[in-house]
Design a protein around this motif. Structure first.
Motif, PDB file in Angstrom:
ATOM      1  N   MET A 114     -18.220  60.011  73.848  1.00  0.00           N
ATOM      2  CA  MET A 114     -16.875  59.597  74.292  1.00  0.00           C
ATOM      3  C   MET A 114     -15.943  59.929  73.170  1.00  0.00           C
ATOM      4  SD  MET A 114     -17.622  55.811  76.346  1.00  0.00           S
ATOM      5  CE  MET A 114     -16.024  55.807  76.977  1.00  0.00           C
ATOM      6  N   LEU A 115     -16.325  59.865  71.940  1.00  0.00           N
ATOM      7  CA  LEU A 115     -15.297  60.342  70.814  1.00  0.00           C
ATOM      8  C   LEU A 115     -15.024  61.721  70.906  1.00  0.00           C
ATOM      9  CD1 LEU A 115     -16.283  57.433  68.459  1.00  0.00           C
ATOM     10  CD2 LEU A 115     -13.872  57.761  69.696  1.00  0.00           C
ATOM     11  N   ALA A 116     -16.093  62.380  71.168  1.00  0.00           N
ATOM     12  CA  ALA A 116     -16.109  63.895  71.211  1.00  0.00           C
ATOM     13  C   ALA A 116     -14.962  64.364  72.327  1.00  0.00           C
ATOM     14  CB  ALA A 116     -17.372  64.543  71.261  1.00  0.00           C
ATOM     15  N   VAL A 117     -15.140  63.724  73.578  1.00  0.00           N
ATOM     16  CA  VAL A 117     -14.064  63.805  74.455  1.00  0.00           C
ATOM     17  C   VAL A 117     -12.806  63.511  74.402  1.00  0.00           C
ATOM     18  CG1 VAL A 117     -13.655  63.367  76.914  1.00  0.00           C
ATOM     19  CG2 VAL A 117     -16.114  63.833  76.249  1.00  0.00           C
ATOM     20  N   LYS A 118     -12.667  62.223  73.423  1.00  0.00           N
ATOM     21  CA  LYS A 118     -11.367  61.732  72.982  1.00  0.00           C
ATOM     22  C   LYS A 118     -10.696  62.734  72.197  1.00  0.00           C
ATOM     23  CE  LYS A 118      -8.971  58.182  70.566  1.00  0.00           C
ATOM     24  NZ  LYS A 118      -7.907  59.144  70.069  1.00  0.00           N
ATOM     25  N   ALA A 119     -11.394  63.301  71.178  1.00  0.00           N
ATOM     26  CA  ALA A 119     -10.833  63.954  70.096  1.00  0.00           C
ATOM     27  C   ALA A 119     -10.332  65.406  70.872  1.00  0.00           C
ATOM     28  CB  ALA A 119     -11.932  64.453  69.159  1.00  0.00           C
ATOM     29  N   ALA A 146     -15.609  60.872  80.861  1.00  0.00           N
ATOM     30  CA  ALA A 146     -14.376  61.304  81.709  1.00  0.00           C
ATOM     31  C   ALA A 146     -13.772  60.406  82.446  1.00  0.00           C
ATOM     32  CB  ALA A 146     -14.822  62.461  82.593  1.00  0.00           C
ATOM     33  N   HIS A 147     -14.384  59.236  82.973  1.00  0.00           N
ATOM     34  CA  HIS A 147     -13.957  58.064  83.699  1.00  0.00           C
ATOM     35  C   HIS A 147     -13.062  57.355  82.892  1.00  0.00           C
ATOM     36  CE1 HIS A 147     -13.877  54.923  86.883  1.00  0.00           C
ATOM     37  NE2 HIS A 147     -14.358  54.430  86.075  1.00  0.00           N
ATOM     38  N   TYR A 148     -13.516  56.918  81.714  1.00  0.00           N
ATOM     39  CA  TYR A 148     -12.697  56.195  80.871  1.00  0.00           C
ATOM     40  C   TYR A 148     -11.652  56.746  80.071  1.00  0.00           C
ATOM     41  CZ  TYR A 148     -16.423  52.371  79.933  1.00  0.00           C
ATOM     42  OH  TYR A 148     -17.363  51.267  80.148  1.00  0.00           O
ATOM     43  N   LEU A 149     -11.667  58.067  80.085  1.00  0.00           N
ATOM     44  CA  LEU A 149     -10.702  58.711  79.240  1.00  0.00           C
ATOM     45  C   LEU A 149      -9.734  59.148  80.323  1.00  0.00           C
ATOM     46  CD1 LEU A 149     -12.733  59.774  76.196  1.00  0.00           C
ATOM     47  CD2 LEU A 149     -10.728  58.052  76.292  1.00  0.00           C
ATOM     48  N   ARG A 150      -9.936  59.162  81.748  1.00  0.00           N
ATOM     49  CA  ARG A 150      -9.143  60.017  82.639  1.00  0.00           C
ATOM     50  C   ARG A 150      -8.991  61.431  82.417  1.00  0.00           C
ATOM     51  NH1 ARG A 150      -6.653  56.722  86.417  1.00  0.00           N
ATOM     52  NH2 ARG A 150      -6.446  54.370  85.734  1.00  0.00           N
ATOM     53  N   VAL A 151     -10.275  62.123  82.349  1.00  0.00           N
ATOM     54  CA  VAL A 151     -10.112  63.424  82.012  1.00  0.00           C
ATOM     55  C   VAL A 151     -10.840  64.128  83.258  1.00  0.00           C
ATOM     56  CG1 VAL A 151     -11.358  65.047  80.499  1.00  0.00           C
ATOM     57  CG2 VAL A 151     -10.109  63.280  79.489  1.00  0.00           C
ATOM     58  N   ALA A 152     -10.647  65.043  83.832  1.00  0.00           N
ATOM     59  CA  ALA A 152     -11.290  65.490  85.164  1.00  0.00           C
ATOM     60  C   ALA A 152     -12.716  66.355  84.428  1.00  0.00           C
ATOM     61  CB  ALA A 152     -10.558  66.621  85.696  1.00  0.00           C
ATOM     62  N   LEU A 153     -13.860  66.093  85.509  1.00  0.00           N
ATOM     63  CA  LEU A 153     -15.212  66.641  85.048  1.00  0.00           C
ATOM     64  C   LEU A 153     -15.282  67.630  85.798  1.00  0.00           C
ATOM     65  CD1 LEU A 153     -17.904  65.766  83.492  1.00  0.00           C
ATOM     66  CD2 LEU A 153     -18.371  64.713  85.542  1.00  0.00           C
ATOM     67  N   ASP A 154     -15.618  69.059  85.286  1.00  0.00           N
ATOM     68  CA  ASP A 154     -15.923  69.981  85.852  1.00  0.00           C
ATOM     69  C   ASP A 154     -17.430  70.475  85.559  1.00  0.00           C
ATOM     70  OD1 ASP A 154     -13.341  70.720  87.242  1.00  0.00           O
ATOM     71  OD2 ASP A 154     -12.822  71.435  85.288  1.00  0.00           O
ATOM     72  N   PRO A 155     -18.326  69.839  86.939  1.00  0.00           N
ATOM     73  CA  PRO A 155     -19.762  69.896  86.655  1.00  0.00           C
ATOM     74  C   PRO A 155     -20.079  71.505  86.794  1.00  0.00           C
ATOM     75  CG  PRO A 155     -19.247  68.911  88.606  1.00  0.00           C
ATOM     76  CD  PRO A 155     -18.072  69.178  87.953  1.00  0.00           C
ATOM     77  N   VAL A 156     -21.337  71.998  86.086  1.00  0.00           N
ATOM     78  CA  VAL A 156     -21.703  73.470  86.398  1.00  0.00           C
ATOM     79  C   VAL A 156     -23.146  73.140  86.772  1.00  0.00           C
ATOM     80  CG1 VAL A 156     -22.313  75.463  85.177  1.00  0.00           C
ATOM     81  CG2 VAL A 156     -20.259  74.129  84.590  1.00  0.00           C
ATOM     82  N   PRO A 157     -23.582  73.921  87.898  1.00  0.00           N
ATOM     83  CA  PRO A 157     -25.002  73.621  88.334  1.00  0.00           C
ATOM     84  C   PRO A 157     -26.096  74.126  87.444  1.00  0.00           C
ATOM     85  CG  PRO A 157     -23.766  75.338  89.542  1.00  0.00           C
ATOM     86  CD  PRO A 157     -22.719  74.511  88.735  1.00  0.00           C
ATOM     87  N   VAL A 158     -27.227  73.813  87.452  1.00  0.00           N
ATOM     88  CA  VAL A 158     -28.232  74.345  86.702  1.00  0.00           C
ATOM     89  C   VAL A 158     -29.176  74.968  87.746  1.00  0.00           C
ATOM     90  CG1 VAL A 158     -28.274  72.861  84.508  1.00  0.00           C
ATOM     91  CG2 VAL A 158     -29.776  72.356  86.532  1.00  0.00           C
ATOM     92  N   ASP A 159     -29.954  76.193  86.918  1.00  0.00           N
ATOM     93  CA  ASP A 159     -30.683  76.898  87.684  1.00  0.00           C
ATOM     94  C   ASP A 159     -31.975  75.946  88.175  1.00  0.00           C
ATOM     95  OD1 ASP A 159     -31.725  80.091  88.265  1.00  0.00           O
ATOM     96  OD2 ASP A 159     -33.339  78.504  87.403  1.00  0.00           O
ATOM     97  N   PRO A 160     -32.427  75.932  89.260  1.00  0.00           N
ATOM     98  CA  PRO A 160     -33.630  75.080  89.558  1.00  0.00           C
ATOM     99  C   PRO A 160     -34.833  75.323  88.839  1.00  0.00           C
ATOM    100  CG  PRO A 160     -33.141  76.337  91.565  1.00  0.00           C
ATOM    101  CD  PRO A 160     -32.137  76.586  90.566  1.00  0.00           C
ATOM    102  N   VAL A 161     -34.959  76.610  88.684  1.00  0.00           N
ATOM    103  CA  VAL A 161     -36.226  76.938  87.686  1.00  0.00           C
ATOM    104  C   VAL A 161     -36.121  76.894  85.940  1.00  0.00           C
ATOM    105  CG1 VAL A 161     -37.710  78.740  87.075  1.00  0.00           C
ATOM    106  CG2 VAL A 161     -36.815  78.553  89.497  1.00  0.00           C
TER     107      VAL A 161
END
Ligand SMILES: Cc1ncc(COP(=O)(O)O)c(C=O)c1O
Length: 489
Positions: A114-119, A146-161
Motif C-alpha cells: 500500500m505504501l509503495a502505491v501511495k508513494a 488501489a481501492h483504498y487509495l482510489r488508484v485505478a487498477l490495470d490488470p495484465v493477464p498471465v499466460d496459462p502455461v
C-alpha cells in the motif's frame, strides 16, 4: 448474559496462570503452527530455541512506541539495521549499483504494498486519475491498495502455461496516467518469478516506477541463488526497479508484524511519508500507515536475523529447497495430479485434470489426515489448484507426505466430487451481490455448515464460491466472515 468463563472483561480479574491456561485451551483449536504440516499462513524454520529468543526480544520492546524515533532510539537502530540487511540482500547498499537505498519497516506485506502505491501516487500530484499496472498473478493487496487509495487498477493477464505476464502486454497497459508497474518475485499463488528485468525496462522507458513484490520470496531467492538455483535477476541490480518489498515475517522467520519496503533512493521514498502540522497536538510524521507502533515485532525480527545469520538462512534455504523437490516428486508420483508450475522457489502448486478427483475434497481429506494445504479457486482460465507454501520445518516430514497424499487422493476419489443442489448452483450463478439479503446469507451459511466448529470440511463452500461470479464471490466472503465476526457477550 455475560459469560464469566470466556468473556474478555470479567467482573473480577482472573489469576494470571488461569488466564494463560484459558488462552492455551483456545489455541488448541488452531491449526498447528509448528511441525511442518501446515502449508500456508505460518513460516516455521524448525530451529530449536528461536521462538524463545524472539519472544524474549518481543516482550522487551512490546511497550516501546515507534511513533517517535527520537524518544526510543533503540527502535530506530534496530529498524535501520533491518532495512540495511534487507537492502544488502537485495542488491543495494555501498558498492552496489543502488548505493542510496532507503526503506521503512512496516507491519506486513500488505502495508508495504500500500505504501509503495501511495508513494507512486503522491509523486504525481498532477494526475487526476493515477493508475497502476499489475499482472493478475500479483498479490490481491495491490487491488486493496488501489481501492483504498482510489488508484485505478490495470490488470495484465498471465499466460496459462508459464503463469507469467507477457512483457508486451505490460508495456501496452502503461498509459500516461500510470504511476507504478508491478512485478512479483515470486507470485504467491504459483511461486513463479515474473520477467522482472524486462518489466522494469518497459516501466523505465515510460518513466514509471517499478515495484518488485518480493514479500514472499525476497528472503529466499537470494539464498537459493547462492545454492546454485537459476534465479533470474529481480532485485536492485536490475535497472528500473525503483522499490522492493520483502516480508521478514515470512522467510526471515520472524514473528508476525514485520515487512521491509525499500526504495532505490530517498527522493523516491519521500512521498511515502505523511506529516501533519495543522492541529494543536504533537508534531506528527509517520513513515508508515500506523502511527503508534509496537517495538515488539521489530525487536523480535532483529533478534531472529542476528541469531540465524547468513549461514543459518543458507542452511534453512537448502532444507526448504530439498523439501520442495521431495513434495513435487510426491505430487508427480500420484496419478491424476499434475504440477501447475515447475517449482522455482518455495511453492508447490498442483492441479488435477481428472473429473473424478475433486481438489476441494482432496484438500479436506488431507486436512483430515493432519496436512493443511490451501485451495485456490479456478480463475480466468486457470484451473483450481492446491497451494503449498514450503518452509524449512517441512523437510523432516517430506517422506510422510507422499503416502498421505496418495491415501487422500484415493479417499477423495471414493467420496466423489462435491455435488451441490442444482438450485443452489443456479442461484450462485445468477444472484447479484445486491440481491443478497441477511436471511439468504444466514440460510446459505447454515446450509454449508459454516460457523459450526472448526472449518475442516470446506469443499462445499469452495465449490459454491467457485460457481459464483467474482463480485458475488467477494460479497459472499464478506458476509460469511461478517457472520463469524460477532461479539461474544
Ligand atoms: C507476494 C506477496 N505479496 C504480499 C503479501 C501480503 O503479505 P501480508 O499477508 O503480510 O500482508 C503476500 C502474502 O502472502 C505475498 O505472498
Amino acid at each position: 448474559m455475560i459469560d464469566e468463563t470466556t468473556g474478555a472483561l470479567p467482573l473480577h480479574g482472573v489469576p494470571a496462570a488461569r488466564v494463560l491456561d484459558e488462552v492455551r485451551a483456545l489455541r488448541a483449536a488452531d491449526r498447528p503452527t509448528h511441525g511442518g504440516r501446515l502449508f500456508a499462513y505460518v513460516y516455521d524454520p524448525g530451529v530449536t530455541g528461536l521462538d524463545e529468543l524472539a519472544q524474549a526480544a518481543h516482550a522487551g520492546s512490546a511497550h516501546v512506541n515507534g511513533l517517535d524515533p527520537t524518544a526510543f532510539p533503540s527502535l530506530l537502530a534496530m529498524e535501520n539495521a533491518l532495512v540495511g540487511a534487507a537492502a544488502r540482500l537485495l542488491g543495494g547498499g555501498p558498492g552496489t549499483s543502488a548505493p542510496d537505498v532507503v526503506g521503512s519497516v512496516t507491519s506486513g506485506g500488505t502495508e508495504s504494498l500500500m505504501l509503495a502505491v501511495k508513494a507512486a501516487r503522491d509523486a504525481r500530484p498532477d494526475l487526476a486519475e493515477p493508475r497502476i499496472v499489475v499482472p493478475v498473478s500479483g498479490h490481491a493487496a495491490f487491488a486493496k491498495a488501489a481501492h483504498y487509495l482510489r488508484v485505478a487498477l490495470d490488470p495484465v493477464p498471465v499466460d496459462p502455461v508459464t503463469l507469467r505476464p507477457a512483457v508486451a502486454d505490460v508495456a501496452a497497459a502503461i498509459r500516461p496516467e500510470t504511476v507504478l508497474v508491478v512485478a512479483s518475485a515470486p507470485s504467491y499463488a504459483h511461486g513463479v518469478v515474473d520477467p522482472v528485468a524486462e518489466i522494469a525496462a518497459v516501466a523505465a522507458a515510460a518513466g514509471v516506477r517499478c515495484h518488485v513484490d518480493a514479500c514472499f520470496g525476497g528472503w529466499t531467492l537470494p539464498w537459493l541463488r547462492r545454492l546454485g538455483a537459476p534465479v533470474p535477476p529481480f532485485d536492485f541490480a536490475v535497472p528500473g526497479v525503483t522499490s522492493i518489498s520483502v516480508d521478514l515475517h515470512k522467510y526471515a522467520y520472524a514473528p508476525k508484524g514485520v515487512s521491509v519496503l525499500l526504495h532505490r533512493d530517498p527522493a523516491l521514498r519521500s512521498p511515502q511519508f505523511f506529516a501533519y502540522a495543522d492541529w494543536p497536538g504533537y508534531t506528527m510524521v509517520n513513515p508508515v500507515i500506523a502511527s503508534t507502533r509496537s517495538g515488539g515485532p521489530i525487536a523480535a525480527a532483529y533478534a531472529t536475523l542476528r541469531h540465524l545469520g547468513e549461514d543459518g538462512y543458507l542452511r534453512l534455504a537448502a532444507l526448504t529447497r530439498d523439501a520442495v523437490t521431495g513434495l513435487a516428486d510426491a505430487v508427480r508420483a500420484v496419478d491424476g495430479l499434475r504440477l501447475l508450475a515447475e517449482p522455482e522457489s518455495t511453492v508447490v502448486c498442483f492441479t488435477s485434470d481428472d473429473p473424478g478427483l475433486d481438489l476441494f475434497v482432496l484438500v479436506d481429506e488431507l486436512t483430515a489426515r493432519g496436512w493443511h494445504t490451501q485451495p485456490q479457486l479456478a480463475y480466468a482460465g486457470l484451473p483450481a489448484s492446491v497451494h503449498l507454501t514450503v518452509t524449512a520445518a517441512v523437510a523432516p516430514r517430506v517422506a510422510e507426505f507422499g503416502p498421505a497424499l496418495a491415501e487422500a487422493v484415493a479417499a477423495a476419489r471414493a467420496a466423489g466430487p462435491v455435488v451441490l443442489p442444482p438450485e443452489l448452483l443456479a442461484l450462485a450463478g445468477s444472484l447479484t451481490p445486491e440481491a443478497l439479503t441477511p436471511d439468504l446469507i444466514a440460510g446459505l451459511a447454515a446450509g454449508l455448515g459454516l460457523g459450526a466448529g472448526p472449518a475442516d470440511r470446506m469443499a462445499a463452500v469452495n465449490t459454491l464460491l467457485q460457481a459464483a461470479p467474482l463480485r458475488l464471490r467477494e460479497r459472499l466472503l464478506v458476509e460469511f466472515v461478517g457472520l463469524l465476526q460477532r461479539p461474544t457477550w
